[in-house]
Design a protein around this motif. Structure first.
Motif, short mmCIF file in Angstrom:
data_model
loop_
_atom_site.label_atom_id
_atom_site.label_comp_id
_atom_site.label_asym_id
_atom_site.label_seq_id
_atom_site.Cartn_x
_atom_site.Cartn_y
_atom_site.Cartn_z
N GLY A 1 0.82 -1.21 0.00
CA GLY A 1 0.00 0.00 0.00
C GLY A 1 0.85 1.26 0.00
O GLY A 1 2.08 1.21 0.10
N PRO A 2 0.19 2.42 -0.13
CA PRO A 2 0.93 3.69 -0.17
C PRO A 2 1.60 4.01 1.16
O PRO A 2 1.13 3.61 2.23
CB PRO A 2 -0.15 4.72 -0.50
N VAL A 3 2.72 4.72 1.09
CA VAL A 3 3.45 5.19 2.26
C VAL A 3 3.56 6.71 2.17
O VAL A 3 4.05 7.24 1.18
CB VAL A 3 4.86 4.57 2.34
N LEU A 4 3.08 7.40 3.20
CA LEU A 4 3.10 8.86 3.19
C LEU A 4 4.42 9.38 3.72
O LEU A 4 4.89 8.94 4.77
CB LEU A 4 1.94 9.40 4.04
N GLU A 5 5.04 10.33 3.00
CA GLU A 5 6.26 11.00 3.45
C GLU A 5 6.05 12.49 3.23
O GLU A 5 6.05 12.96 2.10
CB GLU A 5 7.45 10.50 2.65
N PHE A 6 5.87 13.23 4.33
CA PHE A 6 5.38 14.61 4.25
C PHE A 6 6.12 15.43 5.31
O PHE A 6 5.67 15.55 6.44
CB PHE A 6 3.87 14.59 4.50
N GLU A 7 7.30 15.96 4.95
CA GLU A 7 8.15 16.64 5.93
C GLU A 7 7.46 17.85 6.56
O GLU A 7 7.62 18.11 7.76
CB GLU A 7 9.47 17.07 5.29
N GLN A 8 6.70 18.60 5.78
CA GLN A 8 6.00 19.77 6.32
C GLN A 8 5.04 19.35 7.43
O GLN A 8 4.92 20.03 8.46
CB GLN A 8 5.26 20.50 5.19
N LEU A 9 4.39 18.22 7.24
CA LEU A 9 3.46 17.72 8.25
C LEU A 9 4.20 17.29 9.52
O LEU A 9 3.72 17.49 10.64
CB LEU A 9 2.67 16.54 7.68
N VAL A 10 5.39 16.69 9.35
CA VAL A 10 6.20 16.31 10.51
C VAL A 10 6.59 17.54 11.32
O VAL A 10 6.52 17.55 12.56
CB VAL A 10 7.46 15.53 10.07
N LYS A 11 6.97 18.62 10.62
CA LYS A 11 7.37 19.85 11.32
C LYS A 11 6.18 20.48 12.04
O LYS A 11 6.33 21.01 13.15
CB LYS A 11 7.99 20.84 10.33
N ILE A 12 5.02 20.40 11.44
CA ILE A 12 3.81 20.91 12.11
C ILE A 12 3.51 20.07 13.35
O ILE A 12 3.13 20.60 14.40
CB ILE A 12 2.62 20.90 11.13
N HIS A 13 3.74 18.78 13.25
CA HIS A 13 3.47 17.86 14.35
C HIS A 13 4.28 18.23 15.60
O HIS A 13 3.81 18.04 16.73
CB HIS A 13 3.81 16.44 13.89
N PHE A 14 5.49 18.75 15.41
CA PHE A 14 6.36 19.09 16.54
C PHE A 14 6.47 20.59 16.78
O PHE A 14 7.41 21.06 17.43
CB PHE A 14 7.76 18.50 16.31
N ALA A 15 5.48 21.34 16.29
CA ALA A 15 5.56 22.80 16.38
C ALA A 15 5.42 23.35 17.79
O ALA A 15 5.63 24.54 18.01
CB ALA A 15 4.50 23.44 15.47
N ASP A 16 5.11 22.50 18.77
CA ASP A 16 5.06 23.01 20.15
C ASP A 16 6.46 23.32 20.66
O ASP A 16 6.62 23.94 21.72
CB ASP A 16 4.34 22.03 21.08
N SER A 17 7.48 22.93 19.92
CA SER A 17 8.85 23.33 20.24
C SER A 17 9.26 24.53 19.40
O SER A 17 10.41 24.98 19.46
CB SER A 17 9.83 22.17 20.00
N GLY A 18 8.33 25.04 18.62
CA GLY A 18 8.59 26.22 17.79
C GLY A 18 7.52 27.27 18.06
O GLY A 18 7.30 27.65 19.20
N SER A 19 6.85 27.71 16.99
CA SER A 19 5.86 28.77 17.15
C SER A 19 4.75 28.62 16.12
O SER A 19 4.85 27.82 15.18
CB SER A 19 6.53 30.14 16.96
N LYS A 20 3.70 29.40 16.28
CA LYS A 20 2.61 29.44 15.32
C LYS A 20 3.13 29.85 13.95
O LYS A 20 2.67 29.32 12.92
CB LYS A 20 1.53 30.41 15.80
N ALA A 21 4.08 30.75 13.91
CA ALA A 21 4.66 31.19 12.65
C ALA A 21 5.27 30.03 11.88
O ALA A 21 5.23 30.00 10.64
CB ALA A 21 5.70 32.28 12.89
N ASP A 22 5.85 29.07 12.59
CA ASP A 22 6.43 27.89 11.94
C ASP A 22 5.34 27.05 11.27
O ASP A 22 5.52 26.53 10.18
CB ASP A 22 7.18 27.03 12.95
N VAL A 23 4.20 26.92 11.96
CA VAL A 23 3.08 26.17 11.40
C VAL A 23 2.59 26.85 10.13
O VAL A 23 2.37 26.21 9.10
CB VAL A 23 1.93 26.04 12.43
N VAL A 24 2.41 28.17 10.21
CA VAL A 24 1.93 28.94 9.06
C VAL A 24 2.90 28.82 7.89
O VAL A 24 2.49 28.65 6.74
CB VAL A 24 1.72 30.42 9.45
N ALA A 25 4.19 28.89 8.18
CA ALA A 25 5.20 28.79 7.12
C ALA A 25 5.14 27.45 6.42
O ALA A 25 5.27 27.36 5.18
CB ALA A 25 6.59 29.03 7.70
N ASN A 26 4.93 26.38 7.17
CA ASN A 26 4.85 25.05 6.57
C ASN A 26 3.55 24.85 5.80
O ASN A 26 3.54 24.17 4.76
CB ASN A 26 5.02 23.97 7.64
#
Length: 208
Positions: free
Chosen positions: A89-114
């Protein structure tokens, strides 16, 4: 033999190709389904020859060396055998989504940028996809005899891009309401209920 090996063998079943033509055709027809580095693709035809699944002939133009590969009867049998076995089956590889997933170590601006980067990506990918779809609709594809088969993965790719676009639109609306510190973002119960409802649709759809 890998999936990439058999993908190249499948292209040779359509017609003979030079190595350069194979790499170009993989980029046009398979890149969105099975992305692989071009450098690796140049080795695959040699592997097929070593297995007896293809032959190599000199097709040089002037001083420029060029090899053309042709599938053998053994190669057609091997391809048919491989096709009978269901693939993974398909395998998802989505780096922007991974960065959003851990954005509590960054900021809202990081989420928006991704989210903005994902929007740019899907618009660019779909521009090529739409051009290809219009070519098929106009009956101007390179291999019209393969249009019915190509329509199946083509529709999947199109719906995938639509899914990504809808998710970006939805996620942007959610994040717009968040504070700058994403650790203080509220859990959206309505969105969670919608997610459950969507997941419940999968089994119903496949029962039809």
């Amino acid at each position: 033999m890998t999936t990439t090996s058999y993908a190249i063998l499948g292209l040779l079943a359509v017609r003979p190709w030079t190595t350069h033509e194979l790499v170009q055709q993989v980029d046009r027809s398979l890149r969105r389904l099975w992305p692989r580095a071009q450098s690796k693709l140049y080795e695959e035809p040699k592997k097929l020859v070593a297995h007896g699944y293809a032959t190599a002939s000199d097709d040089s133009v002037g001083r420029r060396p060029r090899t053309r590969y042709t599938i053998t009867p053994k190669g057609r049998r091997a391809l048919a055998t491989w096709l009978r076995e269901p693939g993974g089956g398909p395998v998802l590889e989505f780096e922007q989504l991974v960065k959003i997933h851990f954005a509590d170590s960054g900021s809202k601006a990081d989420v928006v940028a991704n989210l903005d980067a994902a929007r740019t990506w899907v618009l660019a990918q779909n521009a090529e996809n739409l051009a290809t779809a219009r070519t098929y609709l106009a009956g101007q594809s390179d291999f019209p005899q393969r249009a019915p088969l190509n329509q199946l993965p083509g529709r999947f790719i199109t719906e995938f891009y639509v899914t990504v676009a809808r998710w970006i639109d939805w996620a942007t609306a959610i994040v717009d309401t968040w504070p700058d510190d994403v650790s203080d973002a509220p859990f959206n119960v309505t969105a969670a209920e919608e997610g459950v409802a969507l997941a419940e649709q999968v089994e119903r759809i496949l029962r039809r």
